[in-house]
Each structure stands twice: as C-alpha cells, then as structure tokens.
Design an enzyme around this catalytic site. Structure first.
Site, PDB file in Angstrom:
ATOM      1  N   THR A 378      46.219  41.330  31.045  1.00 22.85           N
ATOM      2  CA  THR A 378      47.154  42.193  31.772  1.00 22.85           C
ATOM      3  C   THR A 378      47.426  43.370  30.862  1.00 22.85           C
ATOM      4  O   THR A 378      47.310  43.236  29.646  1.00 22.85           O
ATOM      5  CB  THR A 378      48.472  41.438  32.023  1.00 22.85           C
ATOM      6  OG1 THR A 378      48.168  40.254  32.734  1.00 22.85           O
ATOM      7  CG2 THR A 378      49.465  42.261  32.809  1.00 22.85           C
ATOM      8  N   GLY A 470      51.576  39.260  29.187  1.00 20.94           N
ATOM      9  CA  GLY A 470      52.023  38.016  28.530  1.00 20.94           C
ATOM     10  C   GLY A 470      52.286  36.867  29.479  1.00 20.94           C
ATOM     11  O   GLY A 470      52.906  35.876  29.077  1.00 20.94           O
TER      12      GLY A 470
HETATM   13  O1  DON Z   1      51.140  38.063  37.309  1.00 23.90           O
HETATM   14  C1  DON Z   1      51.337  37.373  36.328  1.00 23.90           C
HETATM   15  O2  DON Z   1      52.420  36.987  35.974  1.00 23.90           O
HETATM   16  C2  DON Z   1      50.144  37.026  35.425  1.00 23.90           C
HETATM   17  N1  DON Z   1      48.944  36.985  36.215  1.00 23.90           N
HETATM   18  C3  DON Z   1      50.083  38.020  34.319  1.00 23.90           C
HETATM   19  C4  DON Z   1      48.957  37.754  33.381  1.00 23.90           C
HETATM   20  C5  DON Z   1      49.199  38.270  32.031  1.00 23.90           C
HETATM   21  O3  DON Z   1      50.199  38.835  31.730  1.00 23.90           O
HETATM   22  C6  DON Z   1      48.134  37.974  31.061  1.00 23.90           C
HETATM   23  N2  DON Z   1      48.388  38.657  29.835  1.00 23.90           N
HETATM   24  N3  DON Z   1      48.688  38.272  28.796  1.00 23.90           N
END
Ligand code: DON
Length: 581
Positions: A378, A470
């Site tokens: 992300t 995160g």
């Molecule tokens: O939407 C969400 O909460 C997760 N798919 C976010 C993924 C994420 O932050 C990965 N990074 N570290």
C-alpha cells in the site's frame, strides 16, 4: 454612448462572476474547476513514496495544476516506479479539500459478481491456504483508474492526458529501480513460481539498470487517450478478462463494466480545536482514528504525566486499541451492504462510555471486550497546492505484489484485496484481524479496509495532511503520529520516525512495534515493564508504516517522509513552467 459601454461591461463582469459562482457550487461530475480563490499561500508541499512521484507532482503544480491533478499524475507515476504498491490494478481512497469543499472518493475494489460467502472454504469448511492471497481468485475488481478519472472530472484543471504523460514515458523509456524495490522483488519472487506470471515481468529487475515496461506504457497510453473507458470497457478490459480466463479468476466483462468509484461523506469530527476528516466505511480508518483521539481525551486524568512510549502509555493506548478493534470486527463493513451506524460509533456519548471501561492499571481480559454496538503493498501520499487545497491519498494492491498475477499484454499487477474480507467468521486474515457478518463476502461488495487518508483542519484551513500503509496498523499509526506532534511536541519528522507500537485485540495481550530496522526498537526496559503488566512484546511481522505528512508552519509547510522507506518530501515555491511533452 460611453455610459452604455460602461453598463454593458459591468453587466458582463457581473454575469461572468455569477457563472463562476455556479461553477464552484456544482456537485456533479462535469469538468468544473474547483479552486481556492483566496490569495495563494504560494508555497506547495509534497510528501510521497518515491522521488519520481515527487518530481512529477512538482512539475504538475508548476504547470498550474492543482492538488488533485498532482495526485492523479503521482498515482499513475507510482504505478510505474513504485511497483510495490503504486497501481492501476488495485484501489484506494482519496480525501480532498478543494477550496471550501470537502470530498471523499471511494475507489476501493469490489468482490466479483461470481464471488460468494464461502468461496474460499474447502469441503471441511476450512479456509484454503493462500487462496485469498496468491493467484487470480484473490483479485477484487480494480478501482484505481475509475477513481482517478472521477477525481479529475470533478476537480482537475489540467488536461487528463498531461497527467499520464510522465508515467507513460517512465514505463516506455525506463526508470532506475530503487535498491529497496529490487531487493524486495528478488526476496519475494519465489512465492509466485509456478503459480503466477510475476517472474516473467519483474524477475529481470536489477539495480543500476533502466527497467522498462512496454506493455504498461501502451496500457497507460490507451488510458490517456480513452480515459477510464479503456480500462473498464475497452482493450484493457478485454485483456483483464482474458487473463482471468487463463488464470482461473472470477472477474468478467460485466464486473468491469459495472464498476463505479463513488463519492462518499467522509468521517468528520470536531476534536479539540480541530476538525478531523478521514475515511468512512468501507474503511474502518476514520472511525478508528476519531475513537482513539476522543478516547484519549476522556482518559486525560490517566494520561497525565505518563511518558511517551512508556509501558504505562503503551498499556493505556493498547486498552483503547482493543475496543476499537472489537467494534471494527463486528460493526464495520461496506455501507452499501451492511448498515454501519458510524455517527453513534464516533459520538461523544459512545466513546466516553468505551473510555470508562478501560482499566488504567491492568489488562482487561479478552472476554470482557465485547463490541459496544480490527512490507506489504500500500502507499500513501499527501499534497498541498499553492492555493492551500489538499489531497490525502492511500491506494493499494494489498499484500506483497498483490495476487502476483500480471495482466498479460497490459503489464500491470492485480491486487489480492479479497483477503480483506472475512473469509470465515473469526478466522484472521493476513493482518491477523478477524471479522463477522458485516465483512463477509458478497457479490459486488467492497471489502473492509483500514486505510485512513486524513486531513486535519484548524479554523477551516489545512493543518495536517497524513496517512500511511500498514494494513491493520494504519489507524493506530495515524493516531500516534497526531498525538506525538500535538501532545508530545515532536516535529513531524520526529513524530513519524519515533518507535510505534500496535495492539489489535487478538493475538491476546500482544504488543508489536515498528522502528527496529532504523535502530528504534522498544527499549528492553519497557519490554520488561510491559511483561510485568502481562504483555508480550515483539517486533511486528513487518516494519510497518511509511507515513507521508504535511503540516502547516506559519505561512508555509513542513513536509516529512517516513525514514523507514524511500519517500521524498518537498516544500517549494511554485514557479510557472510548462510541461515537457
Ligand atoms: O485496505 C487495507 O486495509 C489493506 N488492504 C491495506 C494494505 C496495506 O496497508 C499493506 N501495506 N503495508
């Protein structure tokens, strides 16, 4: 005669002023320009995940673009250079302040129409290993291109194609991949061998050698020419469907055709002398940040004299986190499918009751926490333009390189966002969070997120713009950064560089922390004191968070990028410069 000319001129001026006002109150999707008409504060600021994104955003602002133009151009650029998370095959959220208008754009992925509640369970009713993470079954219908198109239609100022040109060039002519990206690709490529086509596209990446993505350049070229239509109904749509058929995925032409990004009311809450604006459901981010900020104030007596990151501080915040995660698991989901009573969940009444349950001296047993009414891929960026407009954008393909499936002939990675659903009640997803009916899989539904692109206002003007990746640690991170600045007097860079800790109800009594790779683990003494209280403390499974923050500083801004990754932040005087075509 002369007087007549003066009247005519005056009438024309008044008419054009009226027209201007009408444009500024238009809520529709037409290509109106929303611009802050006040004298520009002149300085603009960017905090973003890599230097290519920073340069492109700055060029767009220098060319007269606004924060939304810069955010869209940056988003497409990161899809080329920040392959870890920048994307057109995923989705996200954008929080916008444009003039006096506040807007929130939900371009989160959706479950394909063929998806169903038990789709990931085997004959014994157990979740099949890795099915929600690797391969085409894990892919949600992507929303990024629809989101950027919609944001640009409503707020953009520069022509759409100008926002794609820098990304097209970088994909076609190549870019120098950051050592962190190359390391990461080679560390993780093994997991896709024999399962997806990831290695065909990315395994040749080397430090010091231009990395070119000709198929992606063509895809971006088509999007530049035909807009979102190409991705959802045109050649790119056809390539996605072909890939899905070849890789046993679920997404059909109908899924793509029917996908829509949507404007939603953001979570807005008064807190102290600020207004906090953040992500509403289908994200749990805004609700969680507001609950945490308010709960901390209701516990003011307990926090008095408690040192930053001391065992007692961590205990109090963990007690608050527990309650937030209990509510998240039970009450939060896609509001188009499940009634989320967000106003109650963030009301002073409700939050004060939750605060009153907290035991300042001991861990509340897990069974007593009932819900009152939860390196990966992300990225977040924050942009403020020369007119004081702001964009806070977080977008994602979820876990490491998403599903690992690249759309053949189109050159971009597809997400594995389906893992954010609760595949089975009580069974944790990759972030260890559990869920129930609110977040069960249904066709066309958006999976629950933790992403929290946030804008904090003071007296109606931008005070902070921030967010982070995160997974489930996103909102506990945003909360800690705001408190580090406002209650512990840290500068933005100190606040985001500080050790962070996280607790999420389950695993029981576990505190994890981030900061160990940059020499800031939780001190041994604190770990011992937490153990005396009954907590286990350990480094988080991944060094979480890559906060990108901009904060008001008199007439200018401070911008800071998390030392944990390769972000770049800039504050600059906007100069008028034409774009390089
Ligand atoms: O939407 C969400 O909460 C997760 N798919 C976010 C993924 C994420 O932050 C990965 N990074 N570290």
């Amino acid at each position: 005669m002369k007087r007549k000319t003066v009247y005519l001129t005056l009438t024309l001026i008044i008419l054009s002023l009226i027209q201007g006002c009408e444009k500024n109150t238009n809520q529709g999707d037409s290509a109106t320009i929303k611009q802050n008409t006040k004298a520009p504060p002149a300085m603009a600021a960017i905090a973003i995940s890599d230097s290519y994104g920073a340069q492109v955003s700055q060029d767009i602002l220098n060319a007269g673009g606004n924060a939304v133009d810069a955010a869209v151009a940056a988003g497409f650029t990161l899809a080329v250079t920040f392959i870890d998370a920048g994307n057109i095959g995923g989705g996200g959220f954008m929080t916008i302040k444009m003039g006096d208008e506040i807007a929130f754009l939900d371009y989160r992925e959706k479950a394909p129409l063929a998806a169903h509640k038990d789709m990931y369970l085997d004959a014994e009713g157990n979740v099949i290993d890795n099915i929600t993470l690797i391969g085409a079954q894990a892919v949600g219908v992507p929303g990024t291109v629809a989101g950027f198109w919609k944001a640009h239609k409503k707020f953009g100022k520069l022509p759409w194609k100008d926002l794609l040109n820098p990304a097209i060039k970088l994909a076609r002519d190549g870019f120098m991949p950051a050592p962190a990206l190359v390391d990461n690709v080679h560390r993780l490529k093994g997991q896709f061998v024999g399962k997806t086509n990831f290695n065909t596209y990315f395994a040749s990446m080397k430090v010091g050698r231009l990395f070119k993505q000709p198929e992606l350049a063509k895809t971006l070229g088509r999007i530049a020419k035909s807009g979102a239509d190409d991705f959802y109904r045109g050649e790119t749509a056809a390539l996605i469907v072909k890939e899905m058929q070849a890789s046993n995925g679920l997404i059909t032409a109908e899924d793509l055709e029917s996908y829509r990004a949507v404007w939603r009311e953001p979570v807005r809450a008064k807190w102290r002398e600020y207004e906090v604006i953040s992500a509403p459901p289908p994200s749990s981010g805004g609700f969680a940040i507001v609950q945490l900020l308010k709960m901390k104030d209701y516990l003011d007596d307990s926090f008095q004299g408690v040192e930053h990151n001391s065992a007692q501080y961590i205990h109090l915040v963990a007690e608050m986190d527990k309650r937030v995660f209990a509510d998240r698991a039970e009450h939060l989901g896609d509001p188009d499918f499940f009634d989320v009573d967000i106003n109650t969940l963030i009301s002073n009444d409700y939050v004060s009751k939750r605060a009153a349950e907290i035991n300042p001296t001991a861990i509340s047993p897990l069974t007593s926490i009932n819900p009152g009414l939860e390196s990966p891929n992300t990225t977040h960026y924050s942009i403020v333009d020369q007119w004081g407009n702001a964009v806070s954008n977080t977008y994602t393909i979820n876990w490491d390189y998403g599903s690992g499936v690249v759309v053949g002939g189109a050159g971009f990675l597809l997400n594995n966002e389906m893992d954010d659903f609760s595949a089975k009640p009580g069974v944790p997803n990759i972030y260890g969070v559990v869920g129930n009916v609110a977040n069960e899989i249904q066709p066309g539904k958006r999976m629950l997120s933790s992403m929290s692109p946030t804008i904090v206002l003071k007296d109606g003007e931008v005070e902070m713009v921030l967010g982070t990746p995160g997974g489930s640690t996103i909102f506990t991170t945003v909360f800690q950064v705001i408190i580090n600045i406002l209650d512990f007097g840290m500068t933005p860079i100190e606040a985001i560089g500080a050790t962070r800790f996280h607790h999420q109800l389950v695993p029981i009594d576990l505190i994890t922390y981030s900061g160990y790779t940059i020499g800031r683990p939780l001190p041994e003494q604190t770990i011992k004191e937490l153990a005396n209280k009954g907590y286990r403390s350990e480094p988080h499974a991944f060094e979480y968070g890559d906060v990108q923050i901009i904060m008001k500083d008199g007439d200018s801004w401070i911008a800071a990028s998390d030392p944990r990754d390769r972000g770049e932040s800039r504050v600059f005087d906007v100069i008028s410069k034409t774009l390089d075509h």
